[in-house]
Design a protein around this motif. Structure first.
Motif, mmCIF file in Angstrom:
data_model
loop_
_atom_site.group_PDB
_atom_site.id
_atom_site.type_symbol
_atom_site.label_atom_id
_atom_site.label_comp_id
_atom_site.label_asym_id
_atom_site.label_seq_id
_atom_site.Cartn_x
_atom_site.Cartn_y
_atom_site.Cartn_z
ATOM 1 N N THR A 20 2.347 10.819 1.433
ATOM 2 C CA THR A 20 3.559 10.131 1.872
ATOM 3 C C THR A 20 2.876 9.732 3.185
ATOM 4 O OG1 THR A 20 5.079 11.622 1.002
ATOM 5 C CG2 THR A 20 5.578 10.640 3.005
ATOM 6 N N GLY A 21 3.334 8.370 3.835
ATOM 7 C CA GLY A 21 2.978 7.854 4.939
ATOM 8 C C GLY A 21 1.905 6.870 4.748
ATOM 9 N N TYR A 22 1.056 6.967 3.855
ATOM 10 C CA TYR A 22 -0.330 6.255 3.569
ATOM 11 C C TYR A 22 0.243 4.918 2.873
ATOM 12 C CZ TYR A 22 -3.070 9.881 5.257
ATOM 13 O OH TYR A 22 -3.603 10.909 6.041
ATOM 14 N N LYS A 23 -0.325 3.733 3.472
ATOM 15 C CA LYS A 23 -0.091 2.342 2.564
ATOM 16 C C LYS A 23 -1.318 2.522 1.570
ATOM 17 C CE LYS A 23 -0.744 -2.424 4.260
ATOM 18 N NZ LYS A 23 -0.901 -3.202 5.169
ATOM 19 N N LEU A 24 -0.833 2.055 0.363
ATOM 20 C CA LEU A 24 -1.953 1.943 -0.664
ATOM 21 C C LEU A 24 -2.058 0.698 -0.870
ATOM 22 C CD1 LEU A 24 -0.096 4.884 -2.989
ATOM 23 C CD2 LEU A 24 -2.024 4.951 -1.569
ATOM 24 N N MET A 25 -3.292 0.081 -0.937
ATOM 25 C CA MET A 25 -3.750 -1.241 -1.389
ATOM 26 C C MET A 25 -4.757 -1.266 -2.607
ATOM 27 S SD MET A 25 -2.158 -2.459 1.014
ATOM 28 C CE MET A 25 -2.797 -4.203 1.213
ATOM 29 N N ILE A 26 -4.760 -2.496 -3.248
ATOM 30 C CA ILE A 26 -5.571 -2.539 -4.056
ATOM 31 C C ILE A 26 -6.865 -3.322 -3.702
ATOM 32 C CG2 ILE A 26 -5.961 -3.723 -6.510
ATOM 33 C CD1 ILE A 26 -2.908 -3.581 -6.887
ATOM 34 N N VAL A 27 -7.973 -2.966 -3.775
ATOM 35 C CA VAL A 27 -9.137 -3.737 -3.450
ATOM 36 C C VAL A 27 -10.158 -3.900 -4.369
ATOM 37 C CG1 VAL A 27 -11.124 -2.992 -1.618
ATOM 38 C CG2 VAL A 27 -8.923 -2.366 -1.059
ATOM 39 N N GLY A 48 -4.356 -1.445 8.599
ATOM 40 C CA GLY A 48 -3.292 -2.256 8.605
ATOM 41 C C GLY A 48 -4.136 -3.739 7.980
ATOM 42 N N ALA A 49 -4.881 -3.536 7.025
ATOM 43 C CA ALA A 49 -5.214 -4.760 6.183
ATOM 44 C C ALA A 49 -4.254 -5.517 5.559
ATOM 45 C CB ALA A 49 -6.610 -4.457 5.461
ATOM 46 N N GLY A 50 -4.548 -6.793 5.245
ATOM 47 C CA GLY A 50 -3.431 -7.472 4.529
ATOM 48 C C GLY A 50 -4.204 -8.173 3.207
ATOM 49 N N LYS A 51 -3.400 -8.659 2.459
ATOM 50 C CA LYS A 51 -3.889 -9.301 1.404
ATOM 51 C C LYS A 51 -4.860 -10.384 1.490
ATOM 52 C CE LYS A 51 -2.442 -11.476 -3.070
ATOM 53 N NZ LYS A 51 -1.264 -11.688 -4.113
ATOM 54 N N GLY A 52 -5.994 -10.598 0.828
ATOM 55 C CA GLY A 52 -6.960 -11.658 1.042
ATOM 56 C C GLY A 52 -7.873 -11.519 1.977
ATOM 57 N N GLU A 53 -7.894 -10.227 2.838
ATOM 58 C CA GLU A 53 -8.866 -9.872 3.943
ATOM 59 C C GLU A 53 -9.922 -9.203 3.453
ATOM 60 O OE1 GLU A 53 -6.854 -9.518 8.097
ATOM 61 O OE2 GLU A 53 -6.045 -7.934 6.767
ATOM 62 N N TYR A 54 -11.271 -9.504 3.856
ATOM 63 C CA TYR A 54 -12.321 -8.480 3.636
ATOM 64 C C TYR A 54 -12.280 -7.260 4.276
ATOM 65 C CZ TYR A 54 -14.236 -12.523 0.828
ATOM 66 O OH TYR A 54 -14.356 -13.424 0.159
#
Length: 87
Positions: A20-27, A48-54
């Protein structure tokens, strides 16, 4: 650490309390210099990474160690956003 590119995010309304509280990203983990994807992972995002960032991704116990609790079930974590890199 590995180099990856953020492909998107994951929304999970039901999960273990320790996530809970963690942002989950597909990398997409990539190989340099071809930038070919060799593996996809779901990683917690600490920067705080966003889509398309390395991004810089740490895997395994190193990823779990950056959380506040050793009981957190984490296998991958985004620990940096890459501005530039040489190929």
């Amino acid at each position: 650490m590995q180099i990856g590119k953020v492909a998107g995010n994951v929304v999970s309304t039901k999960k273990v309390d320790s996530l809970t509280g963690y942002k989950l990203m597909i990398v997409d983990l990539i190989r340099i210099p071809s930038k070919k994807v060799y593996q996809e992972v779901i990683a917690i995002d600490k920067v705080g990474a966003g889509k398309g960032e390395y991004v810089l991704v740490t895997l395994g116990s190193a990823a779990r160690n950056i959380t506040k609790s050793s009981d957190t079930i984490v296998d991958a974590a985004i620990v940096g956003i890459i501005d530039t890199f040489d190929e």
